[in-house]
Design a protein around this motif. Structure first.
Motif, PDB file in Angstrom:
ATOM      1  N   ASN A  16       0.815  -1.218   0.000  1.00 25.59           N
ATOM      2  CA  ASN A  16       0.000   0.000   0.000  1.00 25.59           C
ATOM      3  C   ASN A  16       0.851   1.273   0.000  1.00 25.59           C
ATOM      4  O   ASN A  16       0.320   2.366   0.239  1.00 25.59           O
ATOM      5  CB  ASN A  16      -0.993   0.028   1.164  1.00 25.59           C
ATOM      6  N   ALA A  17       2.160   1.126  -0.262  1.00 23.94           N
ATOM      7  CA  ALA A  17       3.001   2.321  -0.431  1.00 23.94           C
ATOM      8  C   ALA A  17       2.472   3.147  -1.600  1.00 23.94           C
ATOM      9  O   ALA A  17       1.990   2.606  -2.591  1.00 23.94           O
ATOM     10  CB  ALA A  17       4.447   1.906  -0.697  1.00 23.94           C
ATOM     11  N   GLU A  18       2.561   4.467  -1.469  1.00 24.01           N
ATOM     12  CA  GLU A  18       2.015   5.366  -2.497  1.00 24.01           C
ATOM     13  C   GLU A  18       3.130   6.169  -3.163  1.00 24.01           C
ATOM     14  O   GLU A  18       4.171   6.441  -2.553  1.00 24.01           O
ATOM     15  CB  GLU A  18       0.984   6.308  -1.878  1.00 24.01           C
ATOM     16  N   ILE A  19       2.866   6.546  -4.398  1.00 23.81           N
ATOM     17  CA  ILE A  19       3.848   7.330  -5.158  1.00 23.81           C
ATOM     18  C   ILE A  19       3.121   8.228  -6.149  1.00 23.81           C
ATOM     19  O   ILE A  19       2.013   7.924  -6.588  1.00 23.81           O
ATOM     20  CB  ILE A  19       4.847   6.387  -5.889  1.00 23.81           C
ATOM     21  N   THR A  20       3.773   9.337  -6.488  1.00 25.35           N
ATOM     22  CA  THR A  20       3.266  10.253  -7.513  1.00 25.35           C
ATOM     23  C   THR A  20       4.298  10.325  -8.632  1.00 25.35           C
ATOM     24  O   THR A  20       5.418   9.824  -8.516  1.00 25.35           O
ATOM     25  CB  THR A  20       3.054  11.658  -6.932  1.00 25.35           C
ATOM     26  N   VAL A  21       3.929  10.981  -9.725  1.00 26.74           N
ATOM     27  CA  VAL A  21       4.869  11.179 -10.829  1.00 26.74           C
ATOM     28  C   VAL A  21       6.099  11.941 -10.339  1.00 26.74           C
ATOM     29  O   VAL A  21       7.242  11.615 -10.699  1.00 26.74           O
ATOM     30  CB  VAL A  21       4.190  11.922 -11.996  1.00 26.74           C
ATOM     31  N   LYS A  22       5.872  12.947  -9.507  1.00 31.48           N
ATOM     32  CA  LYS A  22       6.967  13.776  -8.993  1.00 31.48           C
ATOM     33  C   LYS A  22       7.968  12.930  -8.197  1.00 31.48           C
ATOM     34  O   LYS A  22       9.192  13.069  -8.346  1.00 31.48           O
ATOM     35  CB  LYS A  22       6.397  14.898  -8.124  1.00 31.48           C
ATOM     36  N   LYS A  23       7.470  12.035  -7.348  1.00 32.71           N
ATOM     37  CA  LYS A  23       8.357  11.170  -6.572  1.00 32.71           C
ATOM     38  C   LYS A  23       9.070  10.166  -7.468  1.00 32.71           C
ATOM     39  O   LYS A  23      10.228   9.807  -7.228  1.00 32.71           O
ATOM     40  CB  LYS A  23       7.558  10.438  -5.495  1.00 32.71           C
ATOM     41  N   CYS A  24       8.371   9.704  -8.493  1.00 32.66           N
ATOM     42  CA  CYS A  24       8.964   8.755  -9.442  1.00 32.66           C
ATOM     43  C   CYS A  24      10.163   9.390 -10.149  1.00 32.66           C
ATOM     44  O   CYS A  24      11.194   8.727 -10.371  1.00 32.66           O
ATOM     45  CB  CYS A  24       7.911   8.310 -10.456  1.00 32.66           C
ATOM     46  N   ILE A  25      10.051  10.664 -10.499  1.00 34.33           N
ATOM     47  CA  ILE A  25      11.146  11.381 -11.166  1.00 34.33           C
ATOM     48  C   ILE A  25      12.393  11.363 -10.288  1.00 34.33           C
ATOM     49  O   ILE A  25      13.515  11.152 -10.762  1.00 34.33           O
ATOM     50  CB  ILE A  25      10.725  12.826 -11.496  1.00 34.33           C
ATOM     51  N   LYS A  26      12.209  11.556  -8.971  1.00 33.22           N
ATOM     52  CA  LYS A  26      13.340  11.593  -8.045  1.00 33.22           C
ATOM     53  C   LYS A  26      14.007  10.229  -7.897  1.00 33.22           C
ATOM     54  O   LYS A  26      15.211  10.137  -7.607  1.00 33.22           O
ATOM     55  CB  LYS A  26      12.874  12.098  -6.680  1.00 33.22           C
ATOM     56  N   ILE A  27      13.227   9.162  -8.081  1.00 32.18           N
ATOM     57  CA  ILE A  27      13.771   7.811  -7.942  1.00 32.18           C
ATOM     58  C   ILE A  27      14.478   7.359  -9.213  1.00 32.18           C
ATOM     59  O   ILE A  27      15.570   6.783  -9.170  1.00 32.18           O
ATOM     60  CB  ILE A  27      12.651   6.813  -7.581  1.00 32.18           C
ATOM     61  N   LEU A  28      13.858   7.622 -10.368  1.00 34.58           N
ATOM     62  CA  LEU A  28      14.363   7.089 -11.633  1.00 34.58           C
ATOM     63  C   LEU A  28      15.186   8.090 -12.451  1.00 34.58           C
ATOM     64  O   LEU A  28      15.832   7.689 -13.437  1.00 34.58           O
ATOM     65  CB  LEU A  28      13.188   6.583 -12.481  1.00 34.58           C
ATOM     66  N   TYR A  29      15.132   9.373 -12.076  1.00 32.57           N
ATOM     67  CA  TYR A  29      15.855  10.421 -12.812  1.00 32.57           C
ATOM     68  C   TYR A  29      15.450  10.434 -14.293  1.00 32.57           C
ATOM     69  O   TYR A  29      16.293  10.522 -15.194  1.00 32.57           O
ATOM     70  CB  TYR A  29      17.371  10.223 -12.680  1.00 32.57           C
ATOM     71  N   LEU A  30      14.147  10.333 -14.518  1.00 31.83           N
ATOM     72  CA  LEU A  30      13.611  10.377 -15.870  1.00 31.83           C
ATOM     73  C   LEU A  30      12.688  11.576 -16.001  1.00 31.83           C
ATOM     74  O   LEU A  30      12.363  12.254 -15.024  1.00 31.83           O
ATOM     75  CB  LEU A  30      12.845   9.080 -16.175  1.00 31.83           C
ATOM     76  N   SER A  31      12.231  11.830 -17.228  1.00 34.85           N
ATOM     77  CA  SER A  31      11.341  12.964 -17.458  1.00 34.85           C
ATOM     78  C   SER A  31       9.952  12.678 -16.885  1.00 34.85           C
ATOM     79  O   SER A  31       9.609  11.531 -16.570  1.00 34.85           O
ATOM     80  CB  SER A  31      11.216  13.239 -18.957  1.00 34.85           C
ATOM     81  N   GLU A  32       9.180  13.739 -16.783  1.00 35.01           N
ATOM     82  CA  GLU A  32       7.813  13.601 -16.264  1.00 35.01           C
ATOM     83  C   GLU A  32       6.993  12.634 -17.121  1.00 35.01           C
ATOM     84  O   GLU A  32       6.285  11.773 -16.595  1.00 35.01           O
ATOM     85  CB  GLU A  32       7.140  14.975 -16.226  1.00 35.01           C
ATOM     86  N   GLN A  33       7.070  12.770 -18.442  1.00 35.42           N
ATOM     87  CA  GLN A  33       6.295  11.909 -19.329  1.00 35.42           C
ATOM     88  C   GLN A  33       6.757  10.457 -19.235  1.00 35.42           C
ATOM     89  O   GLN A  33       5.940   9.526 -19.230  1.00 35.42           O
ATOM     90  CB  GLN A  33       6.398  12.390 -20.775  1.00 35.42           C
ATOM     91  N   GLU A  34       8.074  10.238 -19.139  1.00 35.23           N
ATOM     92  CA  GLU A  34       8.586   8.871 -19.019  1.00 35.23           C
ATOM     93  C   GLU A  34       8.099   8.215 -17.728  1.00 35.23           C
ATOM     94  O   GLU A  34       7.704   7.045 -17.725  1.00 35.23           O
ATOM     95  CB  GLU A  34      10.119   8.885 -19.063  1.00 35.23           C
ATOM     96  N   CYS A  35       8.117   8.964 -16.644  1.00 36.45           N
ATOM     97  CA  CYS A  35       7.636   8.420 -15.361  1.00 36.45           C
ATOM     98  C   CYS A  35       6.140   8.150 -15.411  1.00 36.45           C
ATOM     99  O   CYS A  35       5.665   7.138 -14.879  1.00 36.45           O
ATOM    100  CB  CYS A  35       7.971   9.390 -14.230  1.00 36.45           C
ATOM    101  N   ARG A  36       5.391   9.044 -16.024  1.00 32.28           N
ATOM    102  CA  ARG A  36       3.949   8.825 -16.142  1.00 32.28           C
ATOM    103  C   ARG A  36       3.671   7.554 -16.943  1.00 32.28           C
ATOM    104  O   ARG A  36       2.792   6.759 -16.587  1.00 32.28           O
ATOM    105  CB  ARG A  36       3.296  10.039 -16.797  1.00 32.28           C
ATOM    106  N   ASN A  37       4.420   7.346 -18.004  1.00 27.69           N
ATOM    107  CA  ASN A  37       4.244   6.135 -18.822  1.00 27.69           C
ATOM    108  C   ASN A  37       4.566   4.868 -18.018  1.00 27.69           C
ATOM    109  O   ASN A  37       3.863   3.853 -18.123  1.00 27.69           O
ATOM    110  CB  ASN A  37       5.143   6.197 -20.063  1.00 27.69           C
ATOM    111  N   ILE A  38       5.622   4.924 -17.215  1.00 30.41           N
ATOM    112  CA  ILE A  38       6.010   3.769 -16.409  1.00 30.41           C
ATOM    113  C   ILE A  38       4.947   3.462 -15.358  1.00 30.41           C
ATOM    114  O   ILE A  38       4.552   2.309 -15.161  1.00 30.41           O
ATOM    115  CB  ILE A  38       7.385   4.012 -15.749  1.00 30.41           C
TER     116      ILE A  38
END
Length: 365
Positions: free
Chosen positions: A317-339
Motif C-alpha cells: 500500500n506504499a504510495e507514489i506520484t509522478v513527482k516522486k517517481c522522477i526523483k527515484i528514476l531520474y527520468l522525465s515527467e512523461q517517461e515516469c507517467r508512462n512507467i
C-alpha cells in the motif's frame, strides 16, 4: 478508519478499556448475512473494510490473461493444499509418482486433491450437495481415517468432531443430524444472494469450515469449492492462480482468521459472529496470489523493476506520484507517467485522482 485484521469481538473487548468510539464506528459498517450461527448467532461482516480490497482485486484480476498455465498451477495448488493439512512430500516426488504409481499416504493426499480440483473445474460441475460430497469423496478416498464415524448410508459425518490443539477445544461444529438441512438452506440462499462474487465464494469457504460436514478433508474441500465457485461464476482465470501456495506460506494466520471469525460477542440482546477476519484474510491472500500470476505473464523493464523494488521496501500500500517517481528514476515527467501507467495496467499498482494529481498505490507485498 481501517480496522483490517480486527473484528467485532476484538473491538468489543478493547472498548471496555478505550471506550466505545471505535466499536460504534465499526458497527455502523456491519452487514448482516443470511447465515445463522450454530446457536443462532447473527453472522456479519464489515463492508467498509472489504470495499477497497474488492476494488484492488478487480484491478489485478482484470490484468490476468490466459497463458495456459492451468496444468502446472493445479498441481502446485493441490500440493500446497495437501501440505496445509499435513502431507509431507515434494512436487518432484509427486510428479514421479504420477508416472510410476508407487504412492504413499502423502502423495495420495496431493493426487486426490488434484483429481478433485479437476472435477470442480469441469464444465458440468455444480456447487450443490452432491457436488460438495463428490469433491470430498475424491479428496479423502485414499487417506480417510475416520470411517467408523462416517457415512453408514449418510453423505455427512454421523458423529461429533471437535477442533482443538490437543489441549483446548476451539470450536464445536454443527450437530451431525442438522448438517444436511443447514447446508441445503445455505446453498439455496447463497444462489439468491446479490453480492460480489468474491464475497459469496468466501462465505461458502467459511461455512464449510465452520459446520465441518465431514470428519476429515473439510479444509481441502472448502478451498476447492471456493475456487470452483469463482470459476463457474465468471472468474475463469482462477485456475491460473495458486491460492493454496500463499495460504500455506501464512497458514498460522489462515487458521487464526477462521478462529477469530468463530468467536461471538453479545451486544445488548443480540449475539453476533463477525467473519470479517476470515473473508479479509482469504481475499487479500487471493489478491497476493493473483498478483504473483501477473509476474509470470508480465516482463518488467529495468526501470519498472527498480521502482517496484523501491516501493516494496516501504511495504504494501506504499504510495507514489509522478513527482516522486522522477526523483527515484531520474527520468522525465512523461517517461515516469508512462512507467506508472504501465505498472497500473499490469496490475502492480492502482491509480486514483486527488485534485489535479494521480496517486499510485502498490498492490503487492
Amino acid at each position: 478508519m481501517d480496522y483490517s485484521g480486527m473484528s467485532l469481538y476484538q473491538l468489543s473487548e478493547l472498548s471496555k478499556i478505550y471506550g466505545a468510539e471505535k466499536l460504534d464506528d465499526y458497527k455502523a459498517n456491519l452487514k448482516t448475512t443470511f447465515i445463522k450461527g450454530i446457536h443462532s448467532e447473527k453472522i456479519v461482516y464489515n463492508k467498509n473494510i472489504l470495499k477497497t480490497l474488492l476494488m484492488e482485486m478487480d484491478t489485478v484480476y482484470s490484468s490476468i490473461i490466459d497463458l495456459h498455465l492451468e496444468k502446472e498451477v493445479l498441481l502446485i495448488d493441490a500440493y500446497e493444499s495437501a501440505t496445509i493439512e499435513g502431507a509431507r512430500t515434494t512436487i518432484d516426488e509427486v510428479k514421479h509418482i504420477l508416472v510410476n504409481n508407487k504412492d504413499t499416504k502423502d502423495t495420495y493426499m496431493v493426487k486426490d486433491t488434484l483429481a478433485a480440483s479437476k472435477l470442480a473445474y469441469s464444465s458440468d460441475f455444480k456447487i450443490n450437495l452432491d457436488g460438495i460430497c463428490d469433491i470430498w469423496k475424491i479428496v479423502t478416498q485414499n487417506v480417510y481415517e475416520n470411517k467408523r464415524q462416517q457415512l453408514n448410508g449418510s453423505r455427512f459425518r454421523t458423529g461429533m468432531v471437535y477442533i482443538s490443539n490437543g489441549i483446548k477445544v476451539f470450536h464445536t461444529p454443527e450437530k451431525p443430524e442438522r448438517i444436511e438441512n443447514k447446508l441445503t438452506l445455505f446453498l439455496q440462499r447463497l444462489s439468491q444472494l446479490e453480492e460480489n462474487v468474491f464475497i459469496k465464494a468466501a462465505l461458502l469457504h467459511f461455512y464449510i469450515v465452520y459446520i465441518h460436514p465431514f470428519c476429515d478433508g473439510n479444509g481441502r474441500t472448502a478451498r476447492i469449492c471456493f475456487n470452483s465457485y469463482l470459476y463457474h461464476n465468471g472468474i475463469k482465470n482462477i485456475n491460473k492462480v495458486a491460492l493454496s501456495k500463499f495460504i500455506n506460506k501464512d497458514r498460522n494466520n489462515y487458521y487464526k482468521s477462521i478462529s477469530e471469525s468463530e468467536k461471538f460477542v453479545k451486544i445488548n440482546s443480540d449475539v453476533f459472529m463477525d467473519i470479517t477476519p476470515s473473508i479479509h484474510y482469504l481475499l487479500s491472500t487471493l489478491k497476493e496470489a493473483m498478483t504473483s500470476t501477473l509476474f509470470l505473464q508480465n516482463k518488467l523493464s529495468a526501470e519498472e523493476k527498480k521502482l517496484l523494488t523501491t516501493m516494496k521496501k516501504r511495504g504494501k500500500n506504499a504510495e507514489i506520484t509522478v513527482k516522486k517517481c522522477i526523483k527515484i528514476l531520474y527520468l522525465s515527467e512523461q517517461e515516469c507517467r508512462n512507467i506508472l501507467n504501465s505498472l497500473t495496467n499490469k496490475g502492480y499498482l492502482s491509480k486514483r485522482k486527488e485534485g489535479v494529481k494521480n496517486i499510485y498505490t502498490l498492490l503487492i507485498s
